[in-house]
Design an enzyme around this catalytic site. Structure first.
Site, PDB file in Angstrom:
ATOM      1  N   ASP A 180       9.256   2.699  -0.672  1.00 10.60           N
ATOM      2  CA  ASP A 180       8.281   3.418   0.148  1.00 10.60           C
ATOM      3  C   ASP A 180       8.613   3.088   1.601  1.00 10.60           C
ATOM      4  O   ASP A 180       8.301   2.014   2.099  1.00 10.60           O
ATOM      5  CB  ASP A 180       6.864   2.951  -0.223  1.00 10.60           C
ATOM      6  CG  ASP A 180       5.808   3.577   0.662  1.00 10.60           C
ATOM      7  OD1 ASP A 180       6.167   4.191   1.688  1.00 10.60           O
ATOM      8  OD2 ASP A 180       4.615   3.441   0.339  1.00 10.60           O
ATOM      9  N   LYS A 208       5.260   9.797   8.349  1.00  6.55           N
ATOM     10  CA  LYS A 208       5.021   9.310   9.713  1.00  6.55           C
ATOM     11  C   LYS A 208       6.043   9.838  10.734  1.00  6.55           C
ATOM     12  O   LYS A 208       5.911  10.960  11.181  1.00  6.55           O
ATOM     13  CB  LYS A 208       4.933   7.788   9.718  1.00  6.55           C
ATOM     14  CG  LYS A 208       3.803   7.310   8.750  1.00  6.55           C
ATOM     15  CD  LYS A 208       3.138   6.072   9.211  1.00  6.55           C
ATOM     16  CE  LYS A 208       2.180   5.511   8.191  1.00  6.55           C
ATOM     17  NZ  LYS A 208       0.782   5.590   8.532  1.00  6.55           N
ATOM     18  N   TYR A 214       0.859  -1.184   0.000  1.00 11.48           N
ATOM     19  CA  TYR A 214       0.000   0.000   0.000  1.00 11.48           C
ATOM     20  C   TYR A 214       0.892   1.228   0.000  1.00 11.48           C
ATOM     21  O   TYR A 214       1.831   1.317   0.799  1.00 11.48           O
ATOM     22  CB  TYR A 214      -0.888  -0.009   1.250  1.00 11.48           C
ATOM     23  CG  TYR A 214      -1.772   1.208   1.395  1.00 11.48           C
ATOM     24  CD1 TYR A 214      -2.897   1.375   0.590  1.00 11.48           C
ATOM     25  CD2 TYR A 214      -1.491   2.176   2.355  1.00 11.48           C
ATOM     26  CE1 TYR A 214      -3.712   2.485   0.732  1.00 11.48           C
ATOM     27  CE2 TYR A 214      -2.318   3.292   2.503  1.00 11.48           C
ATOM     28  CZ  TYR A 214      -3.415   3.436   1.690  1.00 11.48           C
ATOM     29  OH  TYR A 214      -4.225   4.538   1.839  1.00 11.48           O
TER      30      TYR A 214
HETATM   31  N1  HOZ Z   1      -3.349   3.579   6.128  1.00 10.91           N
HETATM   32  C1  HOZ Z   1      -3.121   3.554   7.533  1.00 10.91           C
HETATM   33  C2  HOZ Z   1      -2.760   2.192   7.988  1.00 10.91           C
HETATM   34  N2  HOZ Z   1      -1.757   1.533   7.281  1.00 10.91           N
HETATM   35  C3  HOZ Z   1      -4.325   4.020   8.306  1.00 10.91           C
HETATM   36  C4  HOZ Z   1      -4.338   5.466   8.464  1.00 10.91           C
HETATM   37  C5  HOZ Z   1      -5.407   5.959   9.403  1.00 10.91           C
HETATM   38  O1  HOZ Z   1      -6.518   5.444   9.385  1.00 10.91           O
HETATM   39  O2  HOZ Z   1      -5.131   6.879  10.166  1.00 10.91           O
END
Ligand code: HOZ
Length: 430
Positions: A240, A268, A145
Site C-alpha cells: 500500500d 494521493k 491503515y
Molecule cells: N486517513 C487520513 C490520514 N492518514 C486522513 C484523511 C482526512 O481526514 O482527510
C-alpha cells in the site's frame, strides 16, 4: 491563543448536519481535545483559516500537496481540461497517459487501473488477490491503515487508532475472521501464520513504511523476507503505497528498497489534489479484472479527466523541478533544524524522517511497531500540537499521523518551524 471564533461557529453548525461535524474523523481534532479550524484558502506551504490565522502547513492535505497547495501549473491544466468536459464515463486519452506514467515510474506495475480513492485501491487489490489465488485469508499488520475497507478495519491505524476504534463496529465477524493481524517487524509471527494457514492465505498487505501509526521503518531485511515468504507460499504481496508512492521516490518505497510486490495500491500524489486512487501490478494478476477476467470492479468517476490531468501535471512538475531529490534536501534541512532544537531540551525524543515524511514521537524509545508508539506521552503531544498551532505551524493533529513536507517549504519556513518547535517543546515538556 489564536482567535478561532468563526471556526468554532462553523464547527457547531457542521455538527448539526454532518456526523461529528467532519467528513473524515481525524479532522475532528478529538485526539488533541479541541475543535478543528476551518480553512479559508491554501497556497504553497501555507494555510489561512476563516478567522485570518496563517499557518505553515505540514499536513499538505494528508499527502497529495507535494508541490505545495494550489500550484499554478495544476490549476491551469485542470481549468483548461474542465472546458472540454468535467466527467465523461467513457474512455478519455488522459487515462492512457497517466497509466503509462505510472507503469514507467513504479517498478512492479505492468498494468494499472484508476479508481477514485486509496480505499477503493486497497479494497480491489484484496479482491483481486483473493480471485487470483482462490484463497480467502489475508495478513495485515497492527497499526497499518489501508482505508476504510471492511476486511482492513481490523487493528487499523490512522483515525481508527486515534479514536480508539482499530476494530470498527459494523464489520461482520465472519469477514474480520478472514483477516490475520500480526505485529509489524516480527518475521517469526509471519512464519508462524504461514506455517499454520499457508494454504488459505491469499495475500499480505502492508504499508512498506507504515505512516498511519506515526512513521515506522521496516527493519533491515524485513521487506525482503515478506517477498520471499509470499513467493514460497504462493500468496500475493501487496504494497500500500498510497502515502509513500510518488513521494519518497518516483517509484515509491519499492524503488528505494528494490523489492517488487505483486500489486501496489496508490493514491494521493497521483491525483494532484483531486480524488484519485489506482492499483496496479503484474499483468497476469491484473488481467483477472473485469471485463477480461472474473473479478469485478467499476466506477463512474474512475479515470475522471480532471483528476487525470491534475495527476499528470503534478508528476510532470515534480520531474521538471527534480522534485524527489529536492524533497530529500528540504527534508534533511527540516530534520537538522528539529534535531538541534531537540538537543537543547535534553530529551532524546524519537524523530523518524525519510525524504519528505516525518514523525516526532513523544517517547525516547525506538519505534518498531505500533506497540512502541502507544508508549508515547500523548498529553505532551497535545500540548505541543496546540502550542505550535498558536505560533503558526500546523502539524498533524494526532501522534499516530505522519507529517508531510512539500517543494514549497523554503528556508524561511524551516527557520520559523525550528523556532516554533523549540517554543512548543518547552510548553510540552515543562
Ligand atoms: N486517513 C487520513 C490520514 N492518514 C486522513 C484523511 C482526512 O481526514 O482527510
Amino acid at each position: 491563543m489564536s482567535n478561532r471564533d468563526l471556526s468554532s461557529k462553523l464547527f457547531n453548525a457542521a455538527k448539526e448536519v454532518i456526523p461529528g461535524g467532519v467528513n473524515s474523523p481525524v479532522r475532528a481534532f478529538k485526539s488533541v481535545d479541541g475543535d478543528p479550524f476551518f480553512v479559508q484558502r491554501a497556497r504553497g506551504c501555507r494555510i489561512w483559516d476563516v478567522d485570518g490565522n496563517e499557518m505553515i502547513d505540514y499536513v499538505g492535505t494528508w499527502g497529495p500537496a507535494i508541490l505545495g497547495h494550489a500550484p499554478s501549473a495544476v490549476i491551469d491544466a485542470v481549468s483548461h481540461a474542465a472546458k472540454e468536459g468535467i466527467s465523461f464515463g467513457i474512455p478519455n486519452r488522459h487515462e492512457v497517459e497517466l497509466a503509462r506514467m505510472v507503469r514507467d515510474y513504479v517498478p512492479s506495475v505492468e498494468k494499472v487501473r484508476m479508481v477514485s480513492s486509496g480505499t477503493e485501491a486497497t479494497m480491489t487489490a484484496i479482491r483481486l488477490a483473493r480471485g487470483y489465488t482462490g484463497r480467502d485469508k489475508i495478513i495485515k499488520f497492527e497499526g497499518c491503515y489501508h482505508g476504510h475497507v471492511d476486511s482492513l478495519l481490523v487493528a487499523a491505524g490512522s483515525g481508527a487508532l486515534t479514536l480508539g476504534q482499530p476494530d470498527s463496529a459494523g464489520v461482520p465477524k465472519d469477514l474480520a475472521n478472514l483477516t490475520i493481524t500480526l505485529p509489524f517487524n516480527r518475521p517469526e509471527a509471519v512464519e508462524e501464520a504461514f506455517r499454520l494457514e499457508g494454504e488459505s492465505i491469499a495475500a499480505i498487505i502492508l504499508e512498506p513504511i507504515p505512516a498511519n501509526a506515526g512513521l515506522i521503518f521496516p527493519k533491515e531485511g524485513y521487506l525482503q523476507f515478506l517477498r520471499e515468504i509470499t513467493e514460497k507460499y504462493g500468496a500475493v504481496l501487496i504494497f500500500d503505497e498510497v502515502m509513500t508512492g510518488f513521494r519518497l521516490a518516483r517509484g515509491g518505497v519499492q524503488e528505494l528498497v528494490g523489492i517488487t510486490p505483486d500489486l501496489t495500491a496508490m493514491g494521493k500524489v497521483i491525483g494532484g489534489g483531486l480524488p484519485v486512487g489506482a492499483f496496479g501490478g503484474k499483468a497476469e494478476i491484473m488481467d483477472y479484472l473485469a471485463p477480461d477476467g472474473p473479478v469485478y470492479q467499476a466506477g463512474t468517476l474512475s479515470g475522471n479527466p480532471l483528476a487525470m490531468v491534475a495527476g499528470i501535471t503534478q508528476l510532470k512538475e515534480m520531474e521538471r523541478h527534480n522534485g524527489w531529490a529536492r524533497l530529500d534536501e528540504i527534508g534533511q534541512q527540516f530534520e537538522d533544524g528539529v534535531r538541534s532544537v531537540l538537543k537543547e531540551t535534553g530529551r532524546d525524543l524519537t524523530l523518524n524522517r525519510i525524504g519528505s515524511m516525518f514523525c516526532l514521537f513523544f517517547t525516547e524509545e525506538e519505534i518498531i511497531n505500533v506497540e512502541d508508539v502507544k508508549k508515547s506521552d500523548f498529553a505532551a503531544f497535545r500540548k505541543f500540537f496546540w502550542a505550535a498551532l498558536d505560533r503558526g505551524v500546523y502539524f498533524a493533529p494526532s501522534q499516530y499521523e505522519a507529517g508531510f513536507i512539500s517543494l514549497a517549504h523554503g528556508p524561511d519556513e524551516m527557520e520559523k518551524t525550528a523556532e516554533v518547535t523549540a517554543d512548543a517543546l518547552k510548553v510540552a515538556l515543562s
